[in-house]
Write a protein that holds these residues in place. Sequence first.
Motif, mmCIF file in Angstrom:
data_model
loop_
_atom_site.group_PDB
_atom_site.id
_atom_site.type_symbol
_atom_site.label_atom_id
_atom_site.label_comp_id
_atom_site.label_asym_id
_atom_site.label_seq_id
_atom_site.Cartn_x
_atom_site.Cartn_y
_atom_site.Cartn_z
ATOM 1 N N GLY A 98 0.811 -1.216 0.000
ATOM 2 C CA GLY A 98 0.000 0.000 0.000
ATOM 3 C C GLY A 98 0.842 1.262 0.000
ATOM 4 O O GLY A 98 2.062 1.233 -0.152
ATOM 5 N N SER A 99 0.184 2.371 0.203
ATOM 6 C CA SER A 99 0.839 3.677 0.155
ATOM 7 C C SER A 99 1.819 3.861 1.314
ATOM 8 O O SER A 99 1.742 3.196 2.334
ATOM 9 N N VAL A 100 2.752 4.780 1.111
ATOM 10 C CA VAL A 100 3.762 5.128 2.116
ATOM 11 C C VAL A 100 3.432 6.532 2.602
ATOM 12 O O VAL A 100 3.276 7.452 1.792
ATOM 13 N N SER A 101 3.310 6.698 3.916
ATOM 14 C CA SER A 101 2.963 8.015 4.464
ATOM 15 C C SER A 101 4.104 9.008 4.239
ATOM 16 O O SER A 101 5.261 8.603 4.074
ATOM 17 N N PRO A 102 3.819 10.310 4.264
ATOM 18 C CA PRO A 102 4.886 11.315 4.121
ATOM 19 C C PRO A 102 5.984 11.165 5.180
ATOM 20 O O PRO A 102 7.166 11.294 4.861
ATOM 21 N N ALA A 103 5.611 10.871 6.421
ATOM 22 C CA ALA A 103 6.622 10.700 7.476
ATOM 23 C C ALA A 103 7.504 9.486 7.197
ATOM 24 O O ALA A 103 8.724 9.528 7.402
ATOM 25 N N ASP A 104 6.904 8.395 6.727
ATOM 26 C CA ASP A 104 7.683 7.194 6.414
ATOM 27 C C ASP A 104 8.550 7.398 5.182
ATOM 28 O O ASP A 104 9.663 6.876 5.097
ATOM 29 N N LEU A 105 8.059 8.166 4.233
ATOM 30 C CA LEU A 105 8.871 8.481 3.055
ATOM 31 C C LEU A 105 10.084 9.303 3.477
ATOM 32 O O LEU A 105 11.214 9.027 3.038
ATOM 33 N N LYS A 106 9.885 10.274 4.346
ATOM 34 C CA LYS A 106 10.995 11.101 4.834
ATOM 35 C C LYS A 106 12.034 10.230 5.534
ATOM 36 O O LYS A 106 13.234 10.332 5.265
ATOM 37 N N TRP A 107 11.585 9.334 6.410
ATOM 38 C CA TRP A 107 12.502 8.425 7.105
ATOM 39 C C TRP A 107 13.227 7.528 6.101
ATOM 40 O O TRP A 107 14.432 7.308 6.214
ATOM 41 N N ALA A 117 22.003 1.970 -0.578
ATOM 42 C CA ALA A 117 23.085 2.437 -1.449
ATOM 43 C C ALA A 117 24.439 1.882 -1.044
ATOM 44 O O ALA A 117 25.279 1.609 -1.900
ATOM 45 N N LYS A 118 24.668 1.690 0.242
ATOM 46 C CA LYS A 118 25.970 1.179 0.686
ATOM 47 C C LYS A 118 25.945 -0.319 0.986
ATOM 48 O O LYS A 118 26.914 -0.853 1.500
ATOM 49 N N SER A 119 24.874 -0.996 0.609
ATOM 50 C CA SER A 119 24.770 -2.434 0.858
ATOM 51 C C SER A 119 25.564 -3.228 -0.183
ATOM 52 O O SER A 119 26.107 -2.664 -1.135
ATOM 53 N N SER A 120 25.586 -4.527 -0.015
ATOM 54 C CA SER A 120 26.289 -5.424 -0.938
ATOM 55 C C SER A 120 25.478 -5.720 -2.200
ATOM 56 O O SER A 120 25.984 -6.384 -3.117
ATOM 57 N N LEU A 121 24.250 -5.241 -2.284
ATOM 58 C CA LEU A 121 23.397 -5.548 -3.434
ATOM 59 C C LEU A 121 23.989 -5.022 -4.735
ATOM 60 O O LEU A 121 24.501 -3.908 -4.791
ATOM 61 N N LYS A 122 23.876 -5.855 -5.775
ATOM 62 C CA LYS A 122 24.327 -5.475 -7.114
ATOM 63 C C LYS A 122 23.161 -5.396 -8.092
ATOM 64 O O LYS A 122 23.204 -4.651 -9.059
ATOM 65 N N ARG A 123 22.133 -6.217 -7.853
ATOM 66 C CA ARG A 123 20.946 -6.231 -8.710
ATOM 67 C C ARG A 123 19.697 -6.218 -7.847
ATOM 68 O O ARG A 123 19.597 -6.978 -6.884
ATOM 69 N N LEU A 124 18.746 -5.378 -8.237
ATOM 70 C CA LEU A 124 17.472 -5.318 -7.538
ATOM 71 C C LEU A 124 16.365 -5.359 -8.580
ATOM 72 O O LEU A 124 16.280 -4.472 -9.433
ATOM 73 N N ALA A 125 15.565 -6.410 -8.533
ATOM 74 C CA ALA A 125 14.409 -6.545 -9.415
ATOM 75 C C ALA A 125 13.175 -6.185 -8.603
ATOM 76 O O ALA A 125 13.011 -6.632 -7.477
ATOM 77 N N ARG A 126 12.325 -5.370 -9.198
ATOM 78 C CA ARG A 126 11.133 -4.913 -8.483
ATOM 79 C C ARG A 126 9.900 -5.153 -9.330
ATOM 80 O O ARG A 126 9.886 -4.880 -10.529
ATOM 81 N N ILE A 127 8.878 -5.690 -8.688
ATOM 82 C CA ILE A 127 7.567 -5.793 -9.308
ATOM 83 C C ILE A 127 6.730 -4.708 -8.640
ATOM 84 O O ILE A 127 6.403 -4.822 -7.454
ATOM 85 N N PRO A 128 6.439 -3.617 -9.362
ATOM 86 C CA PRO A 128 5.799 -2.450 -8.753
ATOM 87 C C PRO A 128 4.422 -2.742 -8.176
ATOM 88 O O PRO A 128 3.721 -3.655 -8.601
ATOM 89 N N SER A 129 4.042 -1.912 -7.233
ATOM 90 C CA SER A 129 2.744 -1.995 -6.575
ATOM 91 C C SER A 129 1.618 -1.692 -7.560
ATOM 92 O O SER A 129 1.788 -0.925 -8.503
ATOM 93 N N GLN A 130 0.481 -2.263 -7.277
ATOM 94 C CA GLN A 130 -0.714 -1.949 -8.063
ATOM 95 C C GLN A 130 -1.298 -0.593 -7.653
ATOM 96 O O GLN A 130 -2.168 -0.060 -8.332
ATOM 97 N N PHE A 131 -0.770 -0.025 -6.563
ATOM 98 C CA PHE A 131 -1.294 1.231 -6.040
ATOM 99 C C PHE A 131 -0.422 2.411 -6.473
ATOM 100 O O PHE A 131 0.776 2.449 -6.194
#
Length: 182
Positions: A98-107, A117-131
């Motif tokens: 579901g949606s992300v509140s403004p306060a949670d987006l800021k955090w 950004a500083k993690s070990s991840l090299k590839r991130l695949a995302r299936i976007p929300s229906q919302f």
Amino acid sequence: MYTATEYICTPDLFAGAVPLQPLNSFFLLIFFKGALLMQLYFQNSFVKLSYDKHLQLGKAEWRGRLQGAELREAYLLCHEMINRFSLVRWLADDRLMGSVSPADLKWSLEVHVPQMAKSSLKRLARIPSQFEENRKAVEVMINKGYTFDLSLILRDFMHLEEAMEWLLEPSEMAVPQNRFAT
């Protein structure tokens, strides 16, 4: 009778697996019905986090609208799992998130995005929300990611199978000019 799972992996990771023809350097496996490949890390009513340490793959399946402490805890658990298992591949199944509140987006912009950004991840695949509201908030987070020197390639998919295939492609994990391809 065998049933196919949604996962693609190397044949040595699951006892009892039946390897099929090679598919771009890896094998599609068929498992007995009910067998799981991913190890459960955390699950509640809103999110299921799982991983495969051999594939260095993590997965977050989001359901519903998390907010405040619950969302922050879930994001922090994602980071903990990424760091604990040195994951380099991540599947974010946001279809039911579901949606992300403004306060949670800021955090998220102050804490979550910099940690990704500083993690070990090299590839991130995302299936976007229906919302739509969620997609807009995640777009803001992705744009914030552009401000970091990343070695992470992010790509959106419509189908889980395509996302998994891309995540498991053999690659040098080199960063292209546009690190956030869609």
